[in-house]
Design a protein around this motif. Structure first.
Motif, mmCIF file in Angstrom:
data_model
loop_
_atom_site.group_PDB
_atom_site.id
_atom_site.type_symbol
_atom_site.label_atom_id
_atom_site.label_comp_id
_atom_site.label_asym_id
_atom_site.label_seq_id
_atom_site.Cartn_x
_atom_site.Cartn_y
_atom_site.Cartn_z
ATOM 1 N N ILE A 91 0.831 -1.197 0.000
ATOM 2 C CA ILE A 91 0.000 0.000 0.000
ATOM 3 C C ILE A 91 0.871 1.254 0.000
ATOM 4 O O ILE A 91 0.555 2.251 -0.675
ATOM 5 N N ALA A 92 1.986 1.211 0.721
ATOM 6 C CA ALA A 92 2.903 2.349 0.716
ATOM 7 C C ALA A 92 3.465 2.582 -0.676
ATOM 8 O O ALA A 92 3.579 3.732 -1.137
ATOM 9 N N ILE A 93 3.813 1.521 -1.369
ATOM 10 C CA ILE A 93 4.319 1.635 -2.742
ATOM 11 C C ILE A 93 3.253 2.267 -3.632
ATOM 12 O O ILE A 93 3.538 3.154 -4.439
ATOM 13 N N GLY A 94 2.014 1.811 -3.478
ATOM 14 C CA GLY A 94 0.935 2.394 -4.272
ATOM 15 C C GLY A 94 0.741 3.866 -3.981
ATOM 16 O O GLY A 94 0.537 4.676 -4.888
ATOM 17 N N ALA A 95 0.818 4.240 -2.702
ATOM 18 C CA ALA A 95 0.630 5.644 -2.326
ATOM 19 C C ALA A 95 1.751 6.519 -2.872
ATOM 20 O O ALA A 95 1.509 7.596 -3.425
ATOM 21 N N LEU A 96 2.988 6.067 -2.722
ATOM 22 C CA LEU A 96 4.132 6.852 -3.186
ATOM 23 C C LEU A 96 4.105 7.020 -4.704
ATOM 24 O O LEU A 96 4.340 8.114 -5.230
ATOM 25 N N TYR A 97 3.806 5.935 -5.412
ATOM 26 C CA TYR A 97 3.823 6.026 -6.873
ATOM 27 C C TYR A 97 2.610 6.796 -7.391
ATOM 28 O O TYR A 97 2.703 7.524 -8.381
ATOM 29 N N ALA A 98 1.479 6.663 -6.721
ATOM 30 C CA ALA A 98 0.306 7.449 -7.109
ATOM 31 C C ALA A 98 0.590 8.935 -6.978
ATOM 32 O O ALA A 98 0.224 9.734 -7.849
ATOM 33 N N ARG A 99 1.245 9.339 -5.893
ATOM 34 C CA ARG A 99 1.566 10.743 -5.714
ATOM 35 C C ARG A 99 2.573 11.202 -6.772
ATOM 36 O O ARG A 99 2.510 12.339 -7.251
ATOM 37 N N HIS A 100 3.502 10.313 -7.146
ATOM 38 C CA HIS A 100 4.460 10.643 -8.212
ATOM 39 C C HIS A 100 3.736 10.848 -9.540
ATOM 40 O O HIS A 100 4.041 11.792 -10.282
#
Length: 339
Positions: free
Chosen positions: A321-330
């Protein structure tokens, strides 16, 4: 997402995750790389909206709500309200004011999830307890989906206790026999993820059985062509080398013995496999024999799509979920709250 010279796929893709729905090996040690990503996601200004599609089993609901409590994401639960409430009650989860989009079937949930993305209400999706094919059919629908010019591909992020860097393995869950054009997108998707997570310019190993070009082994020819494509700017943002065998991709000693001088050999961060079978076996070997924790994400759509397993460790769920959040913000910096 950067532009791509490839065109949208003409033929439908088949999604073989639930081969990606793999349990983490028991006894896997906590990995600093995952912990770092989780902490960075906690520090994002504002919560990233993520659609949890059909969270009708404990593993899907617990992971999302745990991430919400840790200020990583703001989940939107998409499925039958009564069943979600029942699962929450049985697990001792307080849903509080969590938004629930009440729909009756997995197909409706997948369609509603895509609609929420298109409306800008969520910037990532996570598979719950529905089948991968149902979710991905809605994501790549030519009429209403989230397709881009890129081919959709999957990346396993593997935290191997004995290896300092996260290892990306791609593609081990979607593209069965990718041709050169598809491999170009697979490589670019993985590079963009690596950079988007703040991990810097990646070292990309194009794997085969040998480290020399052999026309009888098509993967070696593709590897050489991909390296030349990178030299010509058709692949950007990473350092590529190949063909490389697995040993000299991740072992400096093996590369030295073979006489390979390369910025990638022995220190690879992205492992690009010649086909799905090779990638799936490689990822499972790392999980079950090397004790790796794993996270999985589908790339190439307008938002990241997370594929998690019901047997993932707590850290692996949070890391996904952290990976998804970080990449979504990118991908969507406009979703960041104004200062």
């Amino acid at each position: 997402m950067p532009s791509s010279p490839s065109v949208p796929e003409a033929a439908p893709q088949h999604y073989v995750q639930d081969s990606a729905d793999m349990p983490a090996a028991s006894g896997a040690r906590s990995h600093q790389a995952f912990e770092t990503l989780i902490e960075r996601a906690r520090q994002l200004p504002g919560k990233v909206g993520i659609g949890i599609v059909w969270p009708c089993e404990p593993h899907a609901l617990e992971g999302a709500m745990d991430a919400a409590q840790q200020n990583i994401v703001e989940p939107v639960l998409i499925g039958p309200r009564s069943l979600i409430a029942e699962v929450a009650q049985n697990c001792g989860i307080d849903l509080g004011g969590t938004k629930i989009v009440d729909v009756a079937t997995p197909q409706d949930a997948a369609a509603q999830a895509v609609a929420l993305v298109r409306a800008g209400q969520v910037h990532a999706l996570m598979k719950g307890s529905l089948h991968t094919d149902v979710l991905m059919h809605a994501v790549v629908s030519p009429e209403s989906g989230l397709r881009t010019a890129r081919r959709v591909s999957h990346v396993f992020l593997l935290a191997v206790p004995s290896y300092d860097d996260l290892i990306f393995v791609t593609d081990a869950a979607i593209n069965i026999f990718p041709d050169l054009t598809v491999k170009r997108d697979i490589v670019q998707n993985a590079i963009d993820l690596h950079r988007g997570l703040g991990l810097g310019e990646p070292r990309v190993a194009l794997l085969s059985a040998v480290e020399t070009v052999n026309p009888k082994i098509p993967g070696t020819v593709d590897a050489a062509a991909l390296c030349k494509m990178a030299e010509r700017g058709q692949i950007e943002g990473g350092v590529l080398d190949g063909p490389l065998a697995m040993d000299n991709a991740v072992s400096l000693d093996a590369a030295r013995i073979k006489g390979i001088t390369s910025p990638v050999a022995g220190r690879a961060q992205i492992l690009v496999v010649p086909d799905l079978e090779a990638g799936n076996m490689l990822a499972k070997n790392m999980i079950f024999l090397a004790g790796a924790d794993s996270a999985g994400v589908v790339l190439g759509a307008s938002v990241p799509v997370l594929l998690t397993s019901r047997a993932d460790s707590v850290q692996a769920r949070l890391a996904s979920i952290a990976i998804g959040a970080l990449y979504a913000r990118h991908l969507h910096p406009e979703s960041e709250p104004a200062a």
